[in-house]
Design a protein around this motif. Structure first.
Motif, PDB file in Angstrom:
ATOM      1  N   LYS A  78     -14.157 -49.665  18.092  1.00 58.71           N
ATOM      2  CA  LYS A  78     -13.682 -48.367  17.604  1.00 58.71           C
ATOM      3  C   LYS A  78     -12.356 -48.529  16.870  1.00 58.71           C
ATOM      4  CE  LYS A  78     -15.871 -45.488  21.201  1.00 58.71           C
ATOM      5  NZ  LYS A  78     -16.706 -46.539  21.803  1.00 58.71           N
ATOM      6  N   GLY A  79     -11.876 -47.414  16.334  1.00 63.28           N
ATOM      7  CA  GLY A  79     -10.567 -47.419  15.664  1.00 63.28           C
ATOM      8  C   GLY A  79     -10.570 -48.331  14.458  1.00 63.28           C
ATOM      9  N   TYR A 130     -16.213 -56.488  15.540  1.00 62.40           N
ATOM     10  CA  TYR A 130     -15.986 -55.431  14.558  1.00 62.40           C
ATOM     11  C   TYR A 130     -17.313 -54.732  14.266  1.00 62.40           C
ATOM     12  CZ  TYR A 130     -11.221 -56.850  13.306  1.00 62.40           C
ATOM     13  OH  TYR A 130      -9.871 -57.118  13.323  1.00 62.40           O
ATOM     14  N   ARG A 131     -17.234 -53.428  14.138  1.00 66.51           N
ATOM     15  CA  ARG A 131     -18.381 -52.658  13.664  1.00 66.51           C
ATOM     16  C   ARG A 131     -18.214 -52.435  12.169  1.00 66.51           C
ATOM     17  NH1 ARG A 131     -20.345 -46.694  15.914  1.00 66.51           N
ATOM     18  NH2 ARG A 131     -21.986 -46.327  14.358  1.00 66.51           N
ATOM     19  N   ASP A 159     -12.151 -55.254  24.675  1.00 65.23           N
ATOM     20  CA  ASP A 159     -12.914 -54.645  25.758  1.00 65.23           C
ATOM     21  C   ASP A 159     -14.213 -54.021  25.255  1.00 65.23           C
ATOM     22  OD1 ASP A 159     -11.888 -52.529  24.370  1.00 65.23           O
ATOM     23  OD2 ASP A 159     -10.908 -51.561  26.085  1.00 65.23           O
ATOM     24  N   SER A 160     -14.577 -54.281  24.003  1.00 68.78           N
ATOM     25  CA  SER A 160     -15.825 -53.747  23.473  1.00 68.78           C
ATOM     26  C   SER A 160     -16.997 -54.626  23.920  1.00 68.78           C
ATOM     27  CB  SER A 160     -15.788 -53.688  21.944  1.00 68.78           C
ATOM     28  OG  SER A 160     -15.835 -54.982  21.395  1.00 68.78           O
TER      29      SER A 160
END
Length: 511
Positions: A213-214, A278-279, A374-375
């Protein structure tokens, strides 16, 4: 998706044979490009010398208890795309890409689009589940102030001057959408000049997942362009003023391909990343070019990409992909784990469908540091309720091909050129239909209003799709259920040169 039977293949073989005579279509039965290459005469930068820009996130101009309001102005602007050179664009808020609009499921988004361009425009929210008056029907023009040029089918479209308000209910799943120009006959050149931007939808289901996220969630708009010596975009319009004569020069009828790959409006950029997941929200915003994306080097173990989403949002479960083949208008949400690479290393996103120097590379990642992460990617992402074949009540077939009509070559659906006054189907809301797409050449078929399920698909048609790449000699069966909104919509080839040259059809949803 399946191969045609011998009988079905012979039915389109004549169209393929004729189309092979078109410039730029010499080997289209293989995995190559559909289009003709434009070569830049400008001085081009070395790859990976420009940092990746992240499109600005638009802030609402006002908010109410249940809606967010945005104001976006389309205007001509001079921007730096090639280092040290200025390029004139058509830009939403004068930028390319336009500002990213972020919506929340269940909160209406209202966008007031103001036209300060020299030509008419139409805005389509691609992938949006929207009522017809806000879908961007190709003749629902927004004219510039004082515009006196001709516009066909003015008696059909809802034409406004200077501005138009588009209301999006946002009763749809979290997904990577995008908005772009959809003006009849001139979508190709106006998108090519810069009229495209992201529109991201979030919801509670997605928020609960431990995905990156972020600043680890990055939209990537991939497209190709060619540049003249003075930095201007090169495009072979029959009418460079984009006023009266639609289409491209005959040599580019198959599609326009550029030799410079842009990501978020920058040529072959580089992004510094940490050794974490990373997304990446991949969007192919090219007019005609396909990409087969890979990583070089590949990670030591495991697939380079983990696909978590498609056009219509999250998949039911993650899919590991060695490569991502992406056609115009398709979106793939993927996760890359950069902890598989040593700090200090570089990783190049490559394109295996290159047809010119420079198009074999897309961008580069530089792994610069370690960080806590933590993803993770859960085994289950979402519960999808896809339509089933036993629910089908109506079947329709649409053949995408090239024809000689009115003494000139054009692209057609079922042998007909697009006519916004003619409805070629009237599907009933709530009823499952099977739409069969048959093609002569490569055609990325896009359906407005609702996503669909592709039957018997390959590795790139998981989950909900709104655009499917139909290859030569194939039949695609799509199951669709239109819901909520009655009225006129369109479906078309998203090779924008094909779309502008009449490969589009209208349908009307009815109760």
């Amino acid at each position: 998706m399946r191969r045609l039977s011998r009988r079905g293949f012979l039915g389109v073989a004549g169209g393929v044979g004729a189309a092979l005579a078109l410039p730029g279509c010499a080997s289209l039965l293989g995995e190559v490009q559909t289009g003709q290459l434009l070569r830049s005469t400008a001085k081009l930068p070395r790859p990976f010398t420009v940092p990746l820009p992240i499109p600005r996130v638009a802030k609402p101009s006002r908010r109410t208890a249940d809606a967010d309001f945005h104001d976006v102005t389309s205007r001509v602007a001079d921007v730096e795309i090639l280092p040290g050179t200025r390029t004139e664009i058509f830009g939403y808020d004068g930028t390319f890409p336009g500002p990213t609009i972020v919506s929340r499921r269940g909160r209406k988004t209202v966008v007031r689009h103001v036209n300060e361009l020299p030509v008419p425009m139409v805005v389509h929210l691609h992938g949006g589940h929207t009522p017809p008056e806000s879908d961007g029907y190709p003749v629902d023009l927004v004219l510039p102030r004082g515009y006196s040029g001709e516009h066909r089918h003015a008696n059909v479209g809802h034409v406004t001057r200077r501005e138009r308000q588009y209301a999006y209910p946002m009763e749809q799943r979290a997904a990577t959408l995008w908005y772009h120009d959809h003006r009849m006959d001139f979508t190709g050149p106006q998108v090519y000049r810069g009229l495209a931007g992201f529109h991201l939808v979030h919801d509670d289901e997605e928020d609960r997942l431990p995905l990156p996220k972020g600043d680890k969630d990055i939209p990537l708009m991939i497209c190709d362009r060619a540049f003249d010596e003075d930095g201007t975009f090169t495009y072979p319009s029959r009418d460079p003023a984009l006023e009266s004569k639609p289409g491209v020069e005959h040599a580019y009828m198959a599609g326009v391909l550029g030799d410079v790959v842009l990501v978020n409006g920058a040529p072959w950029p580089e992004l510094e990343v940490s050794a974490t997941r990373y997304r990446l929200r991949l969007l192919n915003a090219s007019n005609a070019r396909r990409y087969r994306l890979g990583l070089d080097p590949k990670p030591g173990k495991g697939a380079p990409f983990v696909q978590i989403g498609s056009d219509g949002g999250l998949l039911a479960e993650p899919v590991r992909q060695e490569e991502i083949q992406i056609a115009p208008a398709e979106r793939f949400d993927v996760v890359i784990d950069f902890s598989a690479f040593p700090v200090g290393s570089t990783v190049t996103m490559t394109n295996a469908l290159a047809d010119a120097k420079g198009t074999e590379q897309v961008m580069r990642f530089r792994v610069t540091r370690k960080e806590a992460d933590d993803s993770r990617i859960p085994a289950t992402l979402s519960k999808l309720e896809l339509p089933r074949p036993d629910q089908v009540r109506v079947e329709r077939e649409f053949r995408f091909g090239r024809d000689d009509l009115s003494h000139h070559q054009t692209w057609t659906i079922n042998g007909k050129m697009f006519d916004p006054e003619r409805m070629d189907a009237k599907p009933k809301l709530g009823q499952v239909e099977r739409w069969r797409f048959v093609t002569d050449l490569h055609h990325p078929v896009h359906l407005h209003l609702d996503s669909f399920r592709v039957l018997r698909g390959g590795p790139y048609v998981h989950g909900w799709k709104d655009t499917v790449d139909v290859r030569p000699g194939e039949v695609v069966d799509a199951l669709v259920r239109f819901t909520d909104y009655a009225g006129p919509y369109v479906f078309h080839c998203h090779n924008l040169e094909h779309e502008d040259m009449m490969m589009m059809a209208a349908f009307e949803t009815v109760t």
